[in-house]
Design a protein around this motif. Structure first.
Motif, PDB file in Angstrom:
ATOM      1  N   GLU A  49       0.816  -1.207   0.000  1.00 37.46           N
ATOM      2  CA  GLU A  49       0.000   0.000   0.000  1.00 37.46           C
ATOM      3  C   GLU A  49       0.857   1.266   0.000  1.00 37.46           C
ATOM      4  N   ASP A  50       2.120   1.144   0.430  1.00 32.97           N
ATOM      5  CA  ASP A  50       3.023   2.299   0.379  1.00 32.97           C
ATOM      6  C   ASP A  50       3.222   2.792  -1.048  1.00 32.97           C
ATOM      7  N   HIS A  51       3.017   1.909  -2.013  1.00 31.09           N
ATOM      8  CA  HIS A  51       3.193   2.293  -3.418  1.00 31.09           C
ATOM      9  C   HIS A  51       2.085   3.227  -3.904  1.00 31.09           C
ATOM     10  N   LEU A  52       1.006   3.352  -3.147  1.00 30.97           N
ATOM     11  CA  LEU A  52      -0.072   4.250  -3.558  1.00 30.97           C
ATOM     12  C   LEU A  52       0.401   5.701  -3.621  1.00 30.97           C
ATOM     13  N   ILE A  53       1.408   6.055  -2.819  1.00 31.92           N
ATOM     14  CA  ILE A  53       1.905   7.433  -2.829  1.00 31.92           C
ATOM     15  C   ILE A  53       2.652   7.741  -4.124  1.00 31.92           C
ATOM     16  N   PRO A  54       3.688   6.944  -4.503  1.00 36.85           N
ATOM     17  CA  PRO A  54       4.338   7.224  -5.797  1.00 36.85           C
ATOM     18  C   PRO A  54       3.412   7.018  -6.982  1.00 36.85           C
ATOM     19  N   GLN A  55       2.453   6.098  -6.844  1.00 35.49           N
ATOM     20  CA  GLN A  55       1.487   5.908  -7.927  1.00 35.49           C
ATOM     21  C   GLN A  55       0.689   7.181  -8.167  1.00 35.49           C
ATOM     22  N   THR A  56       0.113   7.726  -7.098  1.00 29.86           N
ATOM     23  CA  THR A  56      -0.702   8.935  -7.213  1.00 29.86           C
ATOM     24  C   THR A  56       0.136  10.129  -7.658  1.00 29.86           C
ATOM     25  N   ALA A  57       1.349  10.251  -7.083  1.00 34.12           N
ATOM     26  CA  ALA A  57       2.224  11.366  -7.451  1.00 34.12           C
ATOM     27  C   ALA A  57       2.598  11.298  -8.928  1.00 34.12           C
ATOM     28  N   GLY A  58       2.898  10.085  -9.418  1.00 30.10           N
ATOM     29  CA  GLY A  58       3.280   9.936 -10.818  1.00 30.10           C
ATOM     30  C   GLY A  58       2.150  10.263 -11.771  1.00 30.10           C
ATOM     31  N   VAL A  59       0.948   9.782 -11.464  1.00 25.67           N
ATOM     32  CA  VAL A  59      -0.201  10.071 -12.330  1.00 25.67           C
ATOM     33  C   VAL A  59      -0.515  11.563 -12.309  1.00 25.67           C
ATOM     34  N   TYR A  60      -0.456  12.163 -11.131  1.00 26.19           N
ATOM     35  CA  TYR A  60      -0.697  13.605 -11.020  1.00 26.19           C
ATOM     36  C   TYR A  60       0.303  14.386 -11.866  1.00 26.19           C
ATOM     37  N   ALA A  61       1.571  14.013 -11.778  1.00 24.53           N
ATOM     38  CA  ALA A  61       2.602  14.695 -12.564  1.00 24.53           C
ATOM     39  C   ALA A  61       2.356  14.518 -14.055  1.00 24.53           C
ATOM     40  N   ALA A  62       1.942  13.314 -14.457  1.00 23.28           N
ATOM     41  CA  ALA A  62       1.679  13.058 -15.875  1.00 23.28           C
ATOM     42  C   ALA A  62       0.515  13.901 -16.375  1.00 23.28           C
ATOM     43  N   VAL A  63      -0.515  14.042 -15.540  1.00 18.40           N
ATOM     44  CA  VAL A  63      -1.663  14.883 -15.908  1.00 18.40           C
ATOM     45  C   VAL A  63      -1.229  16.338 -16.046  1.00 18.40           C
ATOM     46  N   MET A  64      -0.537  16.839 -15.030  1.00 14.79           N
ATOM     47  CA  MET A  64      -0.143  18.246 -15.023  1.00 14.79           C
ATOM     48  C   MET A  64       0.929  18.534 -16.076  1.00 14.79           C
ATOM     49  N   GLY A  65       1.699  17.515 -16.438  1.00 19.06           N
ATOM     50  CA  GLY A  65       2.727  17.687 -17.463  1.00 19.06           C
ATOM     51  C   GLY A  65       2.202  17.563 -18.876  1.00 19.06           C
ATOM     52  N   GLY A  66       0.940  17.142 -19.024  1.00 21.40           N
ATOM     53  CA  GLY A  66       0.311  17.131 -20.339  1.00 21.40           C
ATOM     54  C   GLY A  66       0.461  15.859 -21.132  1.00 21.40           C
ATOM     55  N   ALA A  67       0.574  14.694 -20.472  1.00 20.29           N
ATOM     56  CA  ALA A  67       0.620  13.431 -21.212  1.00 20.29           C
ATOM     57  C   ALA A  67      -0.724  13.162 -21.874  1.00 20.29           C
ATOM     58  N   ASP A  68      -0.694  12.495 -23.017  1.00 19.08           N
ATOM     59  CA  ASP A  68      -1.928  12.175 -23.746  1.00 19.08           C
ATOM     60  C   ASP A  68      -2.585  10.908 -23.216  1.00 19.08           C
ATOM     61  N   GLY A  69      -1.783   9.918 -22.879  1.00 17.48           N
ATOM     62  CA  GLY A  69      -2.289   8.674 -22.319  1.00 17.48           C
ATOM     63  C   GLY A  69      -1.516   8.351 -21.060  1.00 17.48           C
ATOM     64  N   ILE A  70      -2.210   7.873 -20.020  1.00 18.47           N
ATOM     65  CA  ILE A  70      -1.547   7.629 -18.732  1.00 18.47           C
ATOM     66  C   ILE A  70      -1.973   6.278 -18.180  1.00 18.47           C
ATOM     67  N   GLU A  71      -0.981   5.487 -17.803  1.00 14.89           N
ATOM     68  CA  GLU A  71      -1.240   4.209 -17.146  1.00 14.89           C
ATOM     69  C   GLU A  71      -0.780   4.297 -15.700  1.00 14.89           C
ATOM     70  N   ALA A  72      -1.734   4.163 -14.776  1.00 13.55           N
ATOM     71  CA  ALA A  72      -1.398   4.086 -13.352  1.00 13.55           C
ATOM     72  C   ALA A  72      -1.075   2.632 -13.040  1.00 13.55           C
ATOM     73  N   VAL A  73       0.182   2.340 -12.803  1.00  9.63           N
ATOM     74  CA  VAL A  73       0.563   0.967 -12.489  1.00  9.63           C
ATOM     75  C   VAL A  73      -0.005   0.611 -11.118  1.00  9.63           C
ATOM     76  N   PRO A  74      -0.783  -0.476 -10.991  1.00  7.24           N
ATOM     77  CA  PRO A  74      -1.364  -0.841  -9.694  1.00  7.24           C
ATOM     78  C   PRO A  74      -0.308  -0.951  -8.603  1.00  7.24           C
ATOM     79  N   HIS A  75      -0.693  -0.586  -7.389  1.00 12.18           N
ATOM     80  CA  HIS A  75       0.262  -0.550  -6.274  1.00 12.18           C
ATOM     81  C   HIS A  75       0.813  -1.930  -5.941  1.00 12.18           C
ATOM     82  N   ASP A  76       0.055  -2.983  -6.253  1.00 10.66           N
ATOM     83  CA  ASP A  76       0.505  -4.341  -5.919  1.00 10.66           C
ATOM     84  C   ASP A  76       0.968  -5.117  -7.141  1.00 10.66           C
ATOM     85  N   ALA A  77       1.315  -4.372  -8.207  1.00 10.64           N
ATOM     86  CA  ALA A  77       1.781  -5.032  -9.430  1.00 10.64           C
ATOM     87  C   ALA A  77       3.145  -5.661  -9.208  1.00 10.64           C
TER      88      ALA A  77
END
Length: 364
Positions: free
Chosen positions: A266-294
């Motif tokens: 569950e600790d991976h939820l923090i980098p997961q959320t931070a990465g997706v947020y950065a991708a959104v704010m950085g203007g990516a066209d497609g974004i894959e949130a890698v599951p925290h337990d992948a």
């Protein structure tokens, strides 16, 4: 009239701050040999940020929610819960995975070699010339791979002209620890090698429409936003340098591999959320949130992991409204300064390698 307590705070005195902080390291990060400042420089007018490839009339910063699955049942459930782009790790799984999927209603993103038999399977599932997405054959990026890349592009474009079909292994380079600006330079060099396969400006102008770039995002939000913005600006500068028409490049973003030494997944939820947020704010066209337990950098996970990963997207859209503002970090002195520092360093490195390559060929 009610008193406003915020009015009691004195306005920020930048000159005083600089005087008091004169003995403090004014750089927030050092990336390779590039220092990124704590406070960004001020400019009267920053260059306009290029348009994204994904254009949705009613949404200024739309992005495609992407996810990968290992079963047809899980995929169909994901499509019912908002997934718009299907990530496929192996084209050999088309038949079993995509059964019952209306391919004209989603985007398909495949990474790997292509073959006539795989294309026939897709066509038997209802895919036609309107199929959207990408089929990327990422290779080592060397000159020996140019023919392989060209054959792949020609095969895909003959049947699915809307699929983007050229990329280079930038995610691999980033995950191996390469600096973001060096990866941009390497993208430019591999693009140069690939474009040598085309002998007319018209064919090169068509080929740039088939490019999709893959990017790995970590949890340092401001750095990742600046890197994605610099990547799009680098692409536009590369086109101008080679006198090619200005076209938007599609950028797919995916979480960087999670640390393996955490106490709980569950600790991976923090980098997961931070990465997706950065991708959104950085203007990516497609974004894959890698599951925290992948398992692994883009491995599959539990049903809960997949559902939570989708919900990260939905929170950013439905609760935060991040899809409504064009270039949401544009104008931020820090982000703009970091963006253009990385861009300038990437372009300097690209031009150095470009000139060196030209010199070697002239000597021989």
């Amino acid at each position: 009239m009610q008193e406003d307590p915020w009015s009691k705070f004195a306005s920020f005195d930048e000159a005083l701050w600089r005087e008091q902080a004169k003995d403090v390291d004014l750089y927030a990060l050092k990336i390779g040999d590039v220092k990124l400042p704590i406070r960004g420089e001020r400019r009267g007018l920053w260059p306009q940020f290029p348009a994204k490839a994904l254009q949705v009339d009613s949404l200024a910063n739309a992005w495609e929610i992407q996810q990968r699955h290992d079963s047809n049942a899980a995929l169909l459930q994901a499509l019912q819960h908002g997934v718009e782009g299907i990530r496929v790790a192996s084209a050999d799984s088309f038949g079993e995975l995509l059964a019952g999927v209306h391919l004209n209603m989603v985007s398909l993103h495949v990474v790997g070699p292509s073959s006539e038999s795989q294309i026939q399977v897709l066509k038997s599932l209802g895919a036609n010339a309107e199929l959207r997405g990408s089929w990327l054959n990422a290779s080592s990026g060397g000159s020996d791979d140019a023919k392989v890349q060209l054959d792949h592009l020609n095969l895909i474009q003959a049947v699915f002209p809307l699929l983007r079909s050229w990329t280079c292994p930038s995610v691999q380079w980033l995950n191996q620890g390469d600096t973001c600006y060096h990866v941009m330079a390497r993208i430019g060099w591999t693009l140069d090698q690939f474009m040598k396969s085309f002998h007319s400006v018209e064919r090169k102008s068509q080929a740039v429409l088939q490019v999709a770039l893959e990017w790995s995002v970590g949890e340092n939000i401001l750095l990742e936003i600046a890197s994605l913005r610099a990547l799009r600006l680098f692409w536009e500068q590369w086109l101008e340098f080679h006198q090619l028409p200005t076209v938007s490049v599609w950028i797919n973003a995916v979480n960087a591999p999670y640390a393996m030494d955490t106490a709980k997944k569950e600790d991976h939820l923090i980098p997961q959320t931070a990465g997706v947020y950065a991708a959104v704010m950085g203007g990516a066209d497609g974004i894959e949130a890698v599951p925290h337990d992948a398992a692994g950098e883009v491995g599959l996970s539990s049903p809960d992991g997949l559902r939570w990963a989708r919900n990260v997207h939905h929170i950013f859209r439905e609760e935060s409204g991040l899809h409504r503002v064009t270039d949401p970090m544009g104008g931020s002195a820090v982000v703009e300064s970091w963006t253009h520092t990385l861009l300038e360093r990437a372009w300097e490195e690209y031009r150095s390698g470009y000139v060196q390559d030209a010199r070697i060929k002239t000597e021989h």
